[in-house]
Design a protein around this motif. Structure first.
Motif, mmCIF file in Angstrom:
data_model
loop_
_atom_site.group_PDB
_atom_site.id
_atom_site.type_symbol
_atom_site.label_atom_id
_atom_site.label_comp_id
_atom_site.label_asym_id
_atom_site.label_seq_id
_atom_site.Cartn_x
_atom_site.Cartn_y
_atom_site.Cartn_z
ATOM 1 N N GLY A 113 40.402 43.199 43.184
ATOM 2 C CA GLY A 113 40.707 43.853 44.450
ATOM 3 C C GLY A 113 40.624 42.860 45.582
ATOM 4 O O GLY A 113 40.086 41.757 45.428
ATOM 5 N N PRO A 114 41.132 43.224 46.754
ATOM 6 C CA PRO A 114 41.130 42.297 47.884
ATOM 7 C C PRO A 114 39.731 41.905 48.348
ATOM 8 O O PRO A 114 39.543 40.809 48.888
ATOM 9 C CB PRO A 114 41.899 43.040 48.978
ATOM 10 C CG PRO A 114 41.968 44.454 48.545
ATOM 11 C CD PRO A 114 41.794 44.485 47.060
ATOM 12 N N ALA A 115 38.730 42.747 48.121
ATOM 13 C CA ALA A 115 37.364 42.425 48.543
ATOM 14 C C ALA A 115 36.617 41.573 47.516
ATOM 15 O O ALA A 115 35.568 41.002 47.828
ATOM 16 C CB ALA A 115 36.587 43.704 48.826
ATOM 17 N N HIS A 169 34.800 35.822 41.149
ATOM 18 C CA HIS A 169 35.047 36.997 40.307
ATOM 19 C C HIS A 169 36.433 36.898 39.671
ATOM 20 O O HIS A 169 36.596 37.170 38.475
ATOM 21 C CB HIS A 169 34.913 38.257 41.166
ATOM 22 C CG HIS A 169 35.087 39.531 40.429
ATOM 23 N ND1 HIS A 169 34.126 40.064 39.600
ATOM 24 C CD2 HIS A 169 36.132 40.398 40.392
ATOM 25 C CE1 HIS A 169 34.566 41.192 39.083
ATOM 26 N NE2 HIS A 169 35.778 41.420 39.550
ATOM 27 N N ALA A 170 37.431 36.503 40.464
ATOM 28 C CA ALA A 170 38.790 36.329 39.934
ATOM 29 C C ALA A 170 38.807 35.268 38.836
ATOM 30 O O ALA A 170 39.448 35.442 37.797
ATOM 31 C CB ALA A 170 39.751 35.961 41.058
ATOM 32 N N ALA A 171 38.077 34.168 39.053
ATOM 33 C CA ALA A 171 38.021 33.100 38.049
ATOM 34 C C ALA A 171 37.356 33.588 36.762
ATOM 35 O O ALA A 171 37.784 33.220 35.661
ATOM 36 C CB ALA A 171 37.267 31.895 38.614
ATOM 37 N N ILE A 223 34.874 33.240 49.230
ATOM 38 C CA ILE A 223 36.259 33.476 49.669
ATOM 39 C C ILE A 223 36.760 34.756 49.004
ATOM 40 O O ILE A 223 36.702 34.891 47.784
ATOM 41 C CB ILE A 223 37.179 32.293 49.282
ATOM 42 C CG1 ILE A 223 36.639 30.975 49.848
ATOM 43 C CG2 ILE A 223 38.607 32.546 49.774
ATOM 44 C CD1 ILE A 223 37.343 29.737 49.303
ATOM 45 N N ALA A 224 37.245 35.682 49.801
ATOM 46 C CA ALA A 224 37.767 36.951 49.270
ATOM 47 C C ALA A 224 39.169 36.753 48.711
ATOM 48 O O ALA A 224 39.974 36.007 49.285
ATOM 49 C CB ALA A 224 37.789 38.011 50.366
#
Length: 164
Positions: A15-17, A22-24, A67-68
């Protein structure tokens, strides 16, 4: 052959937040280099790549945890509908010089991801891409810009939404 037949369904998302760490983690767990950023209804807001994470952290002097993912989303994202042909997907990849496309439903909800690798695996199958299709796409992706120009004004995640 349609995009839906070759795509990877239910891709990892954030999600954008969510932060880039977390994305990695999602990329690591899913063994992929891209994560779509989606809203609460599943609409694609953008994408974050492993390269985006590295460049953002290095140029901002921040940890990816600070970084979001939403900070990485700018403009429109190139997507393709699940009912489109594989040849249409390759044309988008060539035009926008990208290797991966979020696949959406008619309602614009994320349904999967299609990579150039997915398409390459279809070579030789009935209705699949040809080796010439793959080579042409690779040539377009890796073509050097003309002297005096750059590789582009914006990353693929900021390119115009060609599937709309």
């Amino acid at each position: 052959m349609t995009v839906q037949e070759l795509m990877t369904p239910f891709p990892a998302t954030c999600g954008p937040a969510d932060n880039l760490a977390h994305a990695a983690e999602h990329m690591w767990d899913a063994d992929c280099g891209i994560v779509p950023v989606v809203d609460e209804r599943g609409h694609v807001l953008g994408v974050v790549t492993d390269r985006d994470i590295c460049i953002a952290a290095a140029t901002r002097g921040l940890s990816p945890a600070d970084i979001a993912a939403g900070d990485m989303v700018h403009g429109h994202t190139v997507v393709i509908r699940e009912t489109e042909s594989v040849s249409a997907a390759l044309a988008l990849m060539r035009r926008h010089r990208i290797r991966r496309l979020p696949v959406v439903t008619e309602q614009g909800i994320l349904h999967g991801m299609l990579s150039l690798d997915d398409v390459a695996y279809s070579v030789g199958e009935s209705g699949g891409a040809t080796a010439d299709d793959i080579v042409a796409t690779l040539k377009a992706l890796y073509a050097r810009p003309a002297r005096g120009s750059s590789y582009g004004d914006a990353p693929a995640s900021m390119a115009a939404n060609a599937a709309a």
